[in-house]
Structures are given as structure tokens and as C-alpha cells.
Design a protein around this motif. Structure first.
Motif, PDB file in Angstrom:
ATOM      1  N   ILE A 245      -0.035  73.153   6.223  1.00 30.17           N
ATOM      2  CA  ILE A 245       1.070  72.905   7.157  1.00 30.17           C
ATOM      3  C   ILE A 245       2.260  72.298   6.434  1.00 30.17           C
ATOM      4  O   ILE A 245       3.414  72.701   6.643  1.00 30.17           O
ATOM      5  N   GLY A 246       1.995  71.315   5.553  1.00 30.63           N
ATOM      6  CA  GLY A 246       3.091  70.651   4.860  1.00 30.63           C
ATOM      7  C   GLY A 246       3.839  71.574   3.913  1.00 30.63           C
ATOM      8  O   GLY A 246       5.075  71.662   3.954  1.00 30.63           O
ATOM      9  N   ALA A 247       3.101  72.275   3.066  1.00 28.37           N
ATOM     10  CA  ALA A 247       3.741  73.176   2.106  1.00 28.37           C
ATOM     11  C   ALA A 247       4.369  74.369   2.805  1.00 28.37           C
ATOM     12  O   ALA A 247       5.452  74.835   2.419  1.00 28.37           O
ATOM     13  N   GLY A 248       3.688  74.881   3.839  1.00 28.57           N
ATOM     14  CA  GLY A 248       4.241  76.014   4.565  1.00 28.57           C
ATOM     15  C   GLY A 248       5.546  75.687   5.247  1.00 28.57           C
ATOM     16  O   GLY A 248       6.512  76.468   5.192  1.00 28.57           O
ATOM     17  N   SER A 249       5.624  74.521   5.862  1.00 26.92           N
ATOM     18  CA  SER A 249       6.860  74.115   6.529  1.00 26.92           C
ATOM     19  C   SER A 249       7.979  73.867   5.522  1.00 26.92           C
ATOM     20  O   SER A 249       9.148  74.132   5.807  1.00 26.92           O
ATOM     21  N   ARG A 250       7.615  73.379   4.340  1.00 29.45           N
ATOM     22  CA  ARG A 250       8.627  73.037   3.336  1.00 29.45           C
ATOM     23  C   ARG A 250       9.123  74.262   2.560  1.00 29.45           C
ATOM     24  O   ARG A 250      10.329  74.415   2.339  1.00 29.45           O
ATOM     25  N   LEU A 251       8.202  75.136   2.181  1.00 28.13           N
ATOM     26  CA  LEU A 251       8.546  76.224   1.270  1.00 28.13           C
ATOM     27  C   LEU A 251       8.981  77.505   1.972  1.00 28.13           C
ATOM     28  O   LEU A 251       9.461  78.429   1.315  1.00 28.13           O
ATOM     29  N   SER A 252       8.808  77.569   3.278  1.00 26.86           N
ATOM     30  CA  SER A 252       9.243  78.755   4.015  1.00 26.86           C
ATOM     31  C   SER A 252      10.634  78.580   4.614  1.00 26.86           C
ATOM     32  O   SER A 252      11.028  79.343   5.497  1.00 26.86           O
ATOM     33  N   PHE A 253      11.361  77.600   4.138  1.00 34.57           N
ATOM     34  CA  PHE A 253      12.690  77.337   4.682  1.00 34.57           C
ATOM     35  C   PHE A 253      13.647  78.506   4.444  1.00 34.57           C
ATOM     36  O   PHE A 253      14.609  78.687   5.186  1.00 34.57           O
TER      37      PHE A 253
END
Length: 299
Positions: A28-36
Motif C-alpha cells: 500500500i505504501g509503495a503503491g501509493s507513492r510510486l504510482s503518482f
């Protein structure tokens, strides 16, 4: 584990649930950050601002995320990993949800760039700490499985976010993503402290602080960090000039006020920002973020 001493990590058991929780936390953390990048295009079309102004949403996010990571460890020492992660999940979900109602680009600087970044940044190091508390001999396998959530999050969120934007627009997508981010609270609920005292047990520190100010804490389960009962014992005979009822009220109020003050001072401890190593790393991260965003703008 056979032959292990009481203080050793269990190397299994509930630890695998912690690994699974950390996997989804990283996802969740990486997905929210890197899919910007998917949202970046949508924000450009929605607000009509320049690439530089829009890119600063993620620039602010990256800076705040990096700074809040270490502060999450400091908070967990007072309140425990479980409560810290669950509170961070509420903050991250609220930030993404509020972003869906932004009418100006600078609103996203606050809701997405600051609130969401703080919520997700507070949790990053805590997943690693909890995995290390449960594993020693199998730590490399456990942390590898947990960190695999970062790659999975990038793959899943990039595709999912694009599909959501195509079908529901960027506002509807952010509302749905906020619901996904709220599952960080579920992740935090699974981070149970290790039995035997190896993992951090916040009740001990709180109890010591309470004893210092005269409040007796009674825990029905010494292996959990939940506060079950609070017993205030005051000896009114120490102050014969005051009535028993007045003595109880006055002393209880004074002790509770001192205890509240000590908790607040611990929660808002900014001594980390006086650490030279932390300051150097922070400056490097900020400079790196500015450089990356500048190069993206030039291209």
C-alpha cells in the motif's frame, strides 16, 4: 524454536502473520507513492498548471515521507508499533480522501503532499522493526518476503490507478484509493508484540512514568500494550489540613496533569532533529528530490 532462550525471537509462529502484514503494508505504501505518475497526468489536465507546479506535489510528498520515517520510530517507543501504524493509516487515508475534494493545486500540496506522506512515512521503518523482532535465523527470508510488497505495490497500483482514473475520474479514484489506504489500520492491528519481552513493550515505560508521578497502572495481560484499568491511589492522611475528599481531588488532578504533560512531551520530542547524521541525510534527500524534479521538468 528448539533450544531457544526466552528472550530469543520465535523465528515463526505469529511472525509469519507479521510478515504478511508487512507485505501488504509495503504494498500500500509503495503503491501509493510510486504510482503518482498516473495521477500526475490527471492533475495536469484538471488544474491546467505547469509541469513544475504539479510535480511539486510528489516532491513535497517525497521530502515529508523521508523525514517522517524516523519520527515514526520515536512515536512507537512511546505508544507501541500497533497504535502508531493504525493512527498513521487513518492519517494517510484521510489525506487521500481530502485530496479528492481539492479545488486548487496548492490544496494537494497539503492533503496529498503532507498529510498522506506523514501517514505512510510513519509506518515504513516499523514494519522492518517488527519483522526483526520475530525473526533472527530466518530474518533474511522474512524481510525479503515482506519487502516484496514494494515491487508488488508498484505493479498493482500503477495498473489499478490507471483503470480507476479511466472509469471514475481522478476524484473518484482518490476516494477509492483512500479506502484501500485505510487497510493500513488492519495491517497495524496484526503487529502484535512478541511474548517474552523481545519486542518493545510500551506498558513498561508507561508504568515506570506513571509510578514516578504516583499513578498506579494495572494490566490484566503483561504481554499486550493495551491499557486495561487505571487505579489512582492517594493517601489523604498525608495532608491532615485538607479534607479527605479535597485531598483526593487535588492530588489526583495534579498527578494526572503531570502525567499528561510527560506523555505530550514524549510524543512531541524533536531531539531527533538535533542529530547531525539525521540532518545530513535529510539535506541529501531534499537535494536529491529537488534535483530529480528539476531534471524531470527540463525533459
Amino acid at each position: 524454536m528448539k533450544g531457544a532462550t526466552p528472550g530469543d525471537p520465535p523465528d515463526g509462529g505469529w511472525g509469519w502473520m507479521v510478515v504478511m502484514a508487512a507485505f501488504f503494508g509495503f504494498l500500500i505504501g509503495a503503491g501509493s507513492r510510486l504510482s503518482f505518475g498516473v495521477l500526475f497526468v490527471a492533475f495536469l489536465d484538471a488544474f491546467g498548471e505547469s509541469n513544475v507546479a504539479t510535480a511539486w506535489i510528489h516532491g513535497i510528498f517525497s521530502i515529508v515521507y523521508a523525514l517522517s520515517t524516523s519520527y515514526g520510530v520515536a512515536l512507537s517507543k512511546r505508544f507501541g508499533h500497533r497504535k502508531t501504524v493504525m493512527a498513521a493509516g487513518v492519517l494517510a487515508s484521510s489525506g487521500i480522501f481530502a485530496s479528492a475534494f481539492a479545488t486548487k493545486l496548492h490544496h494537494l500540496y497539503i492533503t496529498y503532499g503532507i498529510l498522506t506522506a506523514i501517514g505512510l512515512g510513519l509506518t515504513y521503518a516499523l514494519y522492518i522493526v517488527m519483522v526483526s523482532a520475530y525473526f533472527s535465523r530466518r530474518f533474511t527470508i522474512a524481510i525479503g518476503l515482506a519487502m516484496a510488497g514494494t515491487g508488488a505495490g508498484l505493479f498493482v497500483f500503477s495498473v489499478t490507478t490507471q483503470l480507476l482514473v479511466d472509469h471514475y475520474g481522478w476524484r473518484g479514484s482518490l476516494i477509492i484509493l483512500s479506502g484501500i489506504a485505510s487497510h493500513v489500520c488492519v495491517v497495524g492491528a496484526l503487529l502484535r508484540p512478541v511474548k517474552g519481552g523481545h519486542a518493545y513493550e510500551p506498558q513498561r515505560e508507561v508504568q515506570e512514568e506513571a509510578l514516578r508521578v504516583g499513578i498506579q497502572y494495572d494490566y490484566s495481560d503483561a504481554n499486550t500494550s493495551e491499557l486495561n484499568t487505571v487505579n489512582v491511589e492517594v493517601d489523604a492522611s498525608r495532608d491532615p489540613t485538607v479534607g479527605a475528599s479535597d485531598a483526593v481531588n487535588s492530588r489526583c488532578n495534579r498527578k494526572c496533569a503531570r502525567h499528561l504533560k510527560s506523555c505530550l512531551s514524549a510524543a512531541y520530542d524533536f531531539s531527533l532533529f538535533k542529530n547531525p547524521t539525521f540532518l545530513v541525510l535529510s539535506i541529501i534527500i531534499i537535494g536529491q528530490t529537488i534535483g530529480i524534479k528539476g531534471s524531470e521538468t527540463c525533459t
